[in-house]
Structure formats: structure tokens, C-alpha cells
Design a protein around this motif. Structure first.
Motif, PDB file in Angstrom:
ATOM      1  N   ILE A  76       0.841  -1.205   0.000  1.00 23.11           N
ATOM      2  CA  ILE A  76       0.000   0.000   0.000  1.00 23.11           C
ATOM      3  C   ILE A  76       0.875   1.255   0.000  1.00 23.11           C
ATOM      4  O   ILE A  76       0.666   2.185  -0.786  1.00 23.11           O
ATOM      5  CB  ILE A  76      -0.941   0.014   1.220  1.00 23.11           C
ATOM      6  N   ILE A  77       1.872   1.276   0.898  1.00 23.63           N
ATOM      7  CA  ILE A  77       2.757   2.445   0.975  1.00 23.63           C
ATOM      8  C   ILE A  77       3.530   2.624  -0.328  1.00 23.63           C
ATOM      9  O   ILE A  77       3.624   3.737  -0.878  1.00 23.63           O
ATOM     10  CB  ILE A  77       3.727   2.309   2.159  1.00 23.63           C
ATOM     11  N   SER A  82       4.622   5.384  -5.377  1.00 22.06           N
ATOM     12  CA  SER A  82       4.865   5.258  -6.820  1.00 22.06           C
ATOM     13  C   SER A  82       3.885   6.100  -7.640  1.00 22.06           C
ATOM     14  O   SER A  82       4.211   6.540  -8.749  1.00 22.06           O
ATOM     15  CB  SER A  82       4.766   3.787  -7.244  1.00 22.06           C
ATOM     16  N   LEU A  83       2.692   6.355  -7.102  1.00 18.63           N
ATOM     17  CA  LEU A  83       1.755   7.249  -7.778  1.00 18.63           C
ATOM     18  C   LEU A  83       2.262   8.682  -7.760  1.00 18.63           C
ATOM     19  O   LEU A  83       2.073   9.435  -8.718  1.00 18.63           O
ATOM     20  CB  LEU A  83       0.375   7.172  -7.114  1.00 18.63           C
ATOM     21  N   LEU A  84       2.882   9.058  -6.644  1.00 23.61           N
ATOM     22  CA  LEU A  84       3.409  10.418  -6.521  1.00 23.61           C
ATOM     23  C   LEU A  84       4.663  10.619  -7.359  1.00 23.61           C
ATOM     24  O   LEU A  84       4.944  11.724  -7.829  1.00 23.61           O
ATOM     25  CB  LEU A  84       3.707  10.718  -5.046  1.00 23.61           C
ATOM     26  N   PHE A  85       5.416   9.532  -7.508  1.00 23.27           N
ATOM     27  CA  PHE A  85       6.673   9.616  -8.266  1.00 23.27           C
ATOM     28  C   PHE A  85       6.649   8.538  -9.348  1.00 23.27           C
ATOM     29  O   PHE A  85       7.451   7.593  -9.324  1.00 23.27           O
ATOM     30  CB  PHE A  85       7.874   9.438  -7.347  1.00 23.27           C
ATOM     31  N   ALA A  86       5.699   8.669 -10.292  1.00 26.48           N
ATOM     32  CA  ALA A  86       5.471   7.641 -11.305  1.00 26.48           C
ATOM     33  C   ALA A  86       6.711   7.360 -12.148  1.00 26.48           C
ATOM     34  O   ALA A  86       6.910   6.239 -12.630  1.00 26.48           O
ATOM     35  CB  ALA A  86       4.309   8.058 -12.204  1.00 26.48           C
ATOM     36  N   GLN A  91      11.670   1.431  -9.605  1.00 23.41           N
ATOM     37  CA  GLN A  91      12.676   1.487  -8.534  1.00 23.41           C
ATOM     38  C   GLN A  91      12.019   1.501  -7.148  1.00 23.41           C
ATOM     39  O   GLN A  91      12.518   0.879  -6.207  1.00 23.41           O
ATOM     40  CB  GLN A  91      13.553   2.738  -8.711  1.00 23.41           C
ATOM     41  N   ILE A  92      10.883   2.200  -7.054  1.00 23.40           N
ATOM     42  CA  ILE A  92      10.189   2.287  -5.766  1.00 23.40           C
ATOM     43  C   ILE A  92       9.655   0.915  -5.353  1.00 23.40           C
ATOM     44  O   ILE A  92       9.797   0.495  -4.203  1.00 23.40           O
ATOM     45  CB  ILE A  92       9.045   3.318  -5.838  1.00 23.40           C
TER      46      ILE A  92
END
Length: 366
Positions: A76-77, A82-86, A91-92
Motif C-alpha cells: 500500500i505504501i 509510486s503514484l506520486l513519483f510515477a 525502482q520504488i
């Protein structure tokens, strides 16, 4: 062992798919993830193999349940980040997976460690001067017969005795209940070595009543542990010690909790220490003027996200709290329950020192 292996690798496949779905991982990245997972599975299988020194400590199925719980939180985290830093999604996710592996291994290591001694000083105005510095050792949720084995218990007893307590209290779930084979002699021998000036007292927990509670009542009688079944006694000539039964006893034709019966005859001029396996009785008990309640049951959730759920379910999930003139300390447990893992908490023996002096109160939640 074949069944354990199949379940473990099935779990591996589910976790791998959850983290890599819709992600264009390179072959090298996928291979790295699989190697990390397979290493974890092989470690668990080896530790469950005949002759392993930790075969009695680690339950592979339970650990994988814990890994699933951690994986859910990490996933979830990781998904939110990853949505914020697509741009850095792959890598995320890969980093999240590595963190999952590390936190899983740490949680197993931390969950199987011997308990630490946590020391708390409480000022109680009603405490007689002759009892200044009165020391209580609290054990809670030992779950003997589960992850806690006789050799582990012997080490716990040594740590308790090193405190030199005036009093030892056990706030429920002394035995695991499930899977108890009735061979309590090694546990009884270890418990008999507990040393305190004024004895060992206990209240029942929900696990103590599994299998009808016969093993719990048998081992406490054999060891000489005094059960506080909805009653109050006076110890050391100046401290009232009260306790209530766990409500689970009703389903096994045993006594249930009766706070009024336990506390109606207390002397308000003397300090009252109230033992209850479950912390939710604190507000009802505080109306009688108790000074301190000692509880357990919650295990502080042990791992995420269960620890967050515990905080939502209980007003006093873990730690020291004060409401009015009454304190409650909810222990996270001396051992683990079900899943042999802990992330943000630690198995503990609680050393409570009672004093008449006013001390700087730290780590008290209101």
C-alpha cells in the motif's frame, strides 16, 4: 515438510505477483526479486527441518501469515509513493520489496528475542512509607506451550529473579491453550523458581481457558500461584491487590469478570493494584478508586498493520496511561502469540517501582 514447502512457495508466488503486476521489470530485476524470496523460503524450510536448533521456535506457516501482513502494508505504501513519483515506479516497487524482506527477517529475530526489562517508577500518595520502593515484576501473555518453550521460560525466570521483586504478577494468558499437550512439568519446574518476597499472583486470560482451562488451573495449583478470581487481598501489610477473571471463562462454564465483587470492599485509604488481562476494564475499575491497573492481551499488535488496528480497538493499547488519579500499564507481552514476529515492540518484563516521591512523569499518555 512437503506441505510446508508447497504452501511456502505458493505464498512466494502470490507475493511476487502482487509486487510485480503491471510493472515492466527487466529479467535481471525479476531474477533478483525471486532470489530474495527464495532465500527467505529456504531459510524457513531449513529451520523447520529435523535437527534444527530452532525447530521448536519458528512456525513457518505463522511466519508467512506475518509476512503477508507486512507485505500488505508495504505494498500500500509503495503504491502510494509510486503514484506520486510515477517516473521512478519500478525502482520504488523494487526498493519496497527489499525493505519487506529486511523487515520480515528483523521481525522474526526481534520476536524470538528474550524479553527486555522495562522499568517504570510511579508515585502513589497513599503508599505507606515503609513500602517506599516496593517493586513489582509483571509478566503477561507468556503463552507457554506455544512459541515459549521450557528453556526460554527458564531464562525469563532468571531475569525476573535478578530484579529481586517484592511481588510477581501474571496478567493472563499464562499458557497457550491451543495445542497444549498437558505435559506441564518442565514449565512448572521453571515457574517454581520464581522468587519474590510476597509471592506470585495471577489472573486468567482468554487463552488460559482453551481446552476448558483444566491445564491452566492445574499448573497454577501445582506451582503455588495464587489466582485472584474476582477478589481483593492485602499484601505486605499495606497494598491491596485485586483481580478479575477473563470473560472467556463463561464459555467454558467458569467464572466471568465481576468488577464489583472484586473491588467493592477495598479500603480507600490504601493503594489498590488491579489485575485484568484485558485493558478495557480500566475505566470501570477506576471508578472504585484504583491506583494502578496492570493488563496485557493486546501484544501491541506485534506487526503492521495489526498494531494500527489494535490502536483503533483499544483506548489503552500499549504503554502507561493516566486518567484522573488512576494509572494503567498495558504490557505488550513477555512472549509472542501466534506469529513469532515483532516489528515496533519488544517482548518485555515490566519492573514497576512504587514510591511516595513525586517523580518527573515521562512517557505517560493521557
Amino acid at each position: 515438510m512437503i506441505i510446508v514447502t508447497i504452501i511456502s512457495f505458493g505464498t512466494l508466488a502470490a507475493l511476487y505477483k502482487a509486487f510485480t503486476i503491471d510493472l515492466a521489470f527487466s529479467r535481471r530485476q525479476k531474477s533478483s526479486l525471486l532470489l530474495l524470496l527464495m532465500g527467505g523460503v529456504l531459510f524457513l524450510i531449513v529451520t523447520r527441518s529435523p535437527g534444527s536448533s530452532v525447530i521448536s521456535l519458528i512456525g513457518t506457516g505463522s511466519i508467512w501469515f506475518g509476512v503477508f501482513a507486512l507485505a500488505f502494508t508495504h505494498y500500500i505504501i509503495g503504491s502510494v509513493v509510486s503514484l506520486l513519483f510515477a517516473k521512478y515506479r519500478r525502482q520504488i516497487v523494487f526498493g519496497t520489496f527489499v525493505i519487506l524482506i529486511l523487515t520480515s527477517f528483523y521481525s522474526v529475530f526481534n520476536g524470538l528475542r528474550l524479553p527486555m526489562v522495562k522499568e517504570i517508577h510511579l508515585a502513589i500518595a497513599k503508599l505507606p512509607g515503609k513500602l517506599n520502593g516496593f517493586t513489582i515484576a509483571q509478566l503477561s501473555d507468556l503463552h507457554l506451550g506455544g512459541m515459549a518453550k521450557p528453556k526460554w521460560l527458564e531464562q525469563v525466570v532468571k531475569k525476573v529473579n535478578a530484579i529481586h521483586p517484592h511481588l510477581v504478577v501474571i496478567t493472563g494468558d499464562l499458557i497457550e491453550g491451543y495445542g497444549w499437550q498437558g505435559n506441564g512439568k518442565p514449565y512448572a519446574q521453571a515457574l517454581k523458581k520464581l522468587k519474590s518476597i510476597y509471592g506470585v499472583y495471577a489472573v486468567s486470560g482468554n487463552h488460559d481457558f482453551f481446552e476448558g482451562g483444566k491445564y491452566f488451573f492445574g499448573i497454577t495449583k501445582e506451582v503455588g500461584i495464587t489466582l485472584l478470581n474476582n477478589r481483593t487481598i492485602t499484601v505486605a501489610g499495606g497494598i491491596q491487590l485485586a483481580g478479575v477473571c477473563d470473560p472467556y471463562g463463561k464459555s467454558h462454564h467458569r467464572q466471568g469478570p465481576d468488577i464489583d465483587k472484586a473491588l467493592k470492599n477495598i479500603d480507600p485509604s490504601l493503594p489498590v493494584i488491579f489485575l485484568s488481562h484485558r485493558p478495557e476494564y480500566f475505566r470501570a475499575a477506576s471508578r472504585y478508586g484504583i491506583d494502578l491497573q496492570l493488563s496485557g492481551h493486546t501484544h501491541a499488535g506485534q506487526i503492521t498493520p495489526i498494531d494500527l488496528i489494535i490502536k483503533l480497538l483499544y483506548h489503552h493499547p500499549y504503554g502507561l496511561y493516566r486518567e484522573g488519579d488512576s494509572y494503567i500499564y498495558t504490557s505488550c507481552g513477555t512472549s509472542v502469540m501466534g506469529v513469532p514476529m515483532r516489528l515496533f515492540s519488544r517482548n518485555e518484563i515490566v519492573k514497576i517501582v512504587l514510591t511516595r516521591q513525586k517523580l518527573e512523569r515521562k512517557n505517560i499518555k493521557k
